[in-house]
Design a protein around this motif. Structure first.
Motif, mmCIF file in Angstrom:
data_model
loop_
_atom_site.group_PDB
_atom_site.id
_atom_site.type_symbol
_atom_site.label_atom_id
_atom_site.label_comp_id
_atom_site.label_asym_id
_atom_site.label_seq_id
_atom_site.Cartn_x
_atom_site.Cartn_y
_atom_site.Cartn_z
ATOM 1 N N ILE A 13 13.973 33.082 37.911
ATOM 2 C CA ILE A 13 12.954 32.780 36.908
ATOM 3 C C ILE A 13 11.591 33.287 37.346
ATOM 4 N N ILE A 14 11.218 33.025 38.588
ATOM 5 C CA ILE A 14 9.877 33.409 39.047
ATOM 6 C C ILE A 14 9.768 34.913 39.234
ATOM 7 N N SER A 15 10.871 35.576 39.555
ATOM 8 C CA SER A 15 10.841 37.041 39.620
ATOM 9 C C SER A 15 10.482 37.627 38.260
ATOM 10 N N LEU A 16 11.170 37.151 37.217
ATOM 11 C CA LEU A 16 10.863 37.645 35.874
ATOM 12 C C LEU A 16 9.475 37.209 35.432
ATOM 13 N N LEU A 17 9.083 36.013 35.801
ATOM 14 C CA LEU A 17 7.754 35.519 35.450
ATOM 15 C C LEU A 17 6.660 36.452 35.963
ATOM 16 N N GLN A 18 6.772 36.863 37.210
ATOM 17 C CA GLN A 18 5.776 37.784 37.764
ATOM 18 C C GLN A 18 5.747 39.097 36.983
ATOM 19 N N LEU A 19 6.932 39.624 36.687
ATOM 20 C CA LEU A 19 7.003 40.903 35.966
ATOM 21 C C LEU A 19 6.398 40.803 34.575
ATOM 22 N N ARG A 20 6.704 39.729 33.865
ATOM 23 C CA ARG A 20 6.230 39.632 32.476
ATOM 24 C C ARG A 20 4.777 39.178 32.379
ATOM 25 N N LEU A 21 4.271 38.526 33.400
ATOM 26 C CA LEU A 21 2.831 38.285 33.453
ATOM 27 C C LEU A 21 2.094 39.601 33.665
ATOM 28 N N ALA A 22 2.654 40.464 34.488
ATOM 29 C CA ALA A 22 2.037 41.763 34.760
ATOM 30 C C ALA A 22 2.280 42.756 33.634
ATOM 31 N N TYR A 23 3.492 42.746 33.078
ATOM 32 C CA TYR A 23 3.877 43.709 32.040
ATOM 33 C C TYR A 23 4.544 42.964 30.892
ATOM 34 N N ALA A 102 17.941 38.508 55.351
ATOM 35 C CA ALA A 102 18.113 37.071 55.157
ATOM 36 C C ALA A 102 16.804 36.345 54.916
ATOM 37 N N ASN A 103 15.681 36.981 55.229
ATOM 38 C CA ASN A 103 14.379 36.349 55.060
ATOM 39 C C ASN A 103 13.615 36.907 53.860
ATOM 40 N N ILE A 104 14.345 37.419 52.891
ATOM 41 C CA ILE A 104 13.716 37.952 51.683
ATOM 42 C C ILE A 104 14.397 37.318 50.471
ATOM 43 N N CYS A 105 13.677 37.249 49.369
ATOM 44 C CA CYS A 105 14.251 36.822 48.099
ATOM 45 C C CYS A 105 13.761 37.786 47.026
ATOM 46 N N THR A 106 14.334 37.695 45.850
ATOM 47 C CA THR A 106 13.963 38.631 44.794
ATOM 48 C C THR A 106 12.500 38.465 44.396
ATOM 49 N N GLY A 107 12.014 37.233 44.400
ATOM 50 C CA GLY A 107 10.610 37.001 44.072
ATOM 51 C C GLY A 107 9.669 37.733 45.006
ATOM 52 N N LEU A 108 10.026 37.845 46.281
ATOM 53 C CA LEU A 108 9.193 38.569 47.241
ATOM 54 C C LEU A 108 9.336 40.082 47.070
ATOM 55 N N ILE A 109 10.509 40.539 46.631
ATOM 56 C CA ILE A 109 10.673 41.966 46.317
ATOM 57 C C ILE A 109 9.738 42.353 45.168
ATOM 58 N N ILE A 110 9.718 41.517 44.128
ATOM 59 C CA ILE A 110 8.827 41.783 42.986
ATOM 60 C C ILE A 110 7.365 41.659 43.401
ATOM 61 N N ASP A 111 7.068 40.691 44.240
ATOM 62 C CA ASP A 111 5.700 40.515 44.737
ATOM 63 C C ASP A 111 5.199 41.782 45.422
ATOM 64 N N LYS A 112 6.060 42.395 46.222
ATOM 65 C CA LYS A 112 5.686 43.638 46.906
ATOM 66 C C LYS A 112 5.463 44.766 45.910
ATOM 67 N N LEU A 113 6.333 44.867 44.911
ATOM 68 C CA LEU A 113 6.189 45.925 43.904
ATOM 69 C C LEU A 113 4.905 45.760 43.091
ATOM 70 N N GLY A 116 1.231 41.942 45.210
ATOM 71 C CA GLY A 116 0.716 40.582 45.354
ATOM 72 C C GLY A 116 -0.097 40.072 44.197
ATOM 73 N N ARG A 117 0.100 40.647 43.016
ATOM 74 C CA ARG A 117 -0.728 40.274 41.864
ATOM 75 C C ARG A 117 -0.558 38.790 41.495
ATOM 76 N N TYR A 118 0.650 38.265 41.647
ATOM 77 C CA TYR A 118 0.908 36.842 41.364
ATOM 78 C C TYR A 118 1.538 36.213 42.614
ATOM 79 N N HIS A 119 0.805 36.343 43.693
ATOM 80 C CA HIS A 119 1.335 36.026 45.010
ATOM 81 C C HIS A 119 1.699 34.550 45.161
ATOM 82 N N THR A 120 0.904 33.659 44.563
ATOM 83 C CA THR A 120 1.216 32.236 44.707
ATOM 84 C C THR A 120 2.534 31.891 44.018
ATOM 85 N N TRP A 121 2.845 32.573 42.923
ATOM 86 C CA TRP A 121 4.151 32.372 42.289
ATOM 87 C C TRP A 121 5.262 32.875 43.212
ATOM 88 N N ALA A 122 5.043 33.990 43.872
ATOM 89 C CA ALA A 122 6.051 34.523 44.794
ATOM 90 C C ALA A 122 6.305 33.556 45.952
#
Length: 321
Positions: A13-23, A102-113, A116-122
């Motif tokens: 959910i938060i991965s998509l949230l970051q993307l749709r807030l940005a785009y 093992a120390n990454i999640c999809t939300g952090l992948i999107i955050d990097k892309l 860090g535009r919505y870093h607190t959500w990540a």
């Protein structure tokens, strides 16, 4: 036509949230309970040439058939995930962002892309995926206060909690509806200002379910492994994932198996690798039909009760030191 296909847990959910807030864009939202991970396979007959598809936080390996089908039709696919990928096709219409660390999640992948535009959500996504040490470090670097850090931890945990259930009727919010509500909050801290917000609704429900789980005793325990069994009730399905994370954090040298009864004959399994040895969960679960996941956390959708002893033995053999 645009399709957003995403896991119904906090990370998806938060991965998509970051993307749709940005785009921002109008999309058909495709999601479900956390264990519903073959979502692209389910949609491949509907998706057509020239459609654009975003796939987040579901295993590419489990969706190979659907992925090949939509790419061959001419659809464009953006795929970001941290679960088992299998073969990643080389295709001009596929943008794949896969990281199995093992120390990454999809939300952090999107955050990097998104730089860090919505870093607190990540950070909330990382907490929701039980990457506590990683999220704590990110919160510290971001200069968040102790109160803000705890708020993001609680928020990620609650969104993740909402994704667990045998069916969407078990959930407090359909993940699609939860995403749509969160889209009104570009800053997650705005949620805490509104006492009627979904955060507070989920908090009350979570506390009631979690208290029931805490009253359980392990059905099996050794130096390396602990196993808990939850009853075939909606509250148990809802709390199973967060309860597994709680157990892993409480005893970081043990592997934890959380079994949720589905019927008299079978259970659903969640396995958390020891936090001090975050690997092997998928290797254990993949030895059983319907098993899969990632290094730190994996599961088996349907396990016959007469295979529980075999599961314990495989887990013990893998983690005993």
């Amino acid at each position: 036509m645009n399709y957003d296909i995403f896991n119904g847990d906090a990370d998806g959910i938060i991965s998509l949230l970051q993307l749709r807030l940005a785009y921002p864009q109008q999309s058909e939202l495709i999601t479900g309970v956390k264990r519903n991970i073959d979502l692209l396979n389910q949609m491949c007959d509907v998706i057509n040439a020239h459609d654009e598809v975003t796939v987040l936080d579901i295993s590419m390996q489990k969706n190979q058939q659907g992925l090949h089908t939509v790419l061959n039709k001419g659809a464009k696919v953006f795929y970001a995930d941290h679960h088992q990928s299998g073969h990643i096709p080389r295709h001009t219409h596929l943008a794949a962002h896969i990281d199995l660390d093992a120390n990454i999640c999809t939300g952090l992948i999107i955050d990097k892309l998104l730089a860090g535009r919505y870093h607190t959500w990540a950070i909330a996504a990382a907490y929701g995926d039980n990457l506590i040490t990683v999220a704590d470090g990110l919160a510290s670097v971001a200069g968040l206060s102790h109160e803000q850090t705890q708020q993001l931890k609680d928020l990620g945990t609650l969104i993740n909690y909402n994704g667990y259930g045998a069916c969407v009727e078990d959930l407090h919010f359909h993940p699609k509806a939860l995403f749509e509500q969160l889209l009104h909050f570009p800053d997650p801290f705005l949620l805490f200002d509104d006492k009627a917000s979904l955060y507070y609704q989920l908090k009350v429900a979570f506390d009631a379910d979690f208290d029931k789980a805490l009253a359980l005793k392990p059905e099996y325990v050794s130096e390396s492994v602990a196993l808990y069994r939850l009853p075939a009730q909606a509250w148990a399905s809802r709390i199973s994932g967060v309860f597994g994370n709680h157990l892993a954090n409480s005893a970081p040298d043990k592997a934890h198996l959380v079994l949720t009864e589905q019927s008299v004959d079978d259970v659903m399994v969640s396995l958390r690798a020891p936090l001090n040895n975050k690997q092997g969960a998928v290797a254990v679960c993949s030895q059983f039909a319907t098993g899969g996941g990632r290094e730190a956390a994996a599961g088996i959708n349907v396990l016959p009760v007469d295979a529980i002893e075999a599961l314990i033995n495989v887990t013990e053999k893998y983690y005993f030191s």
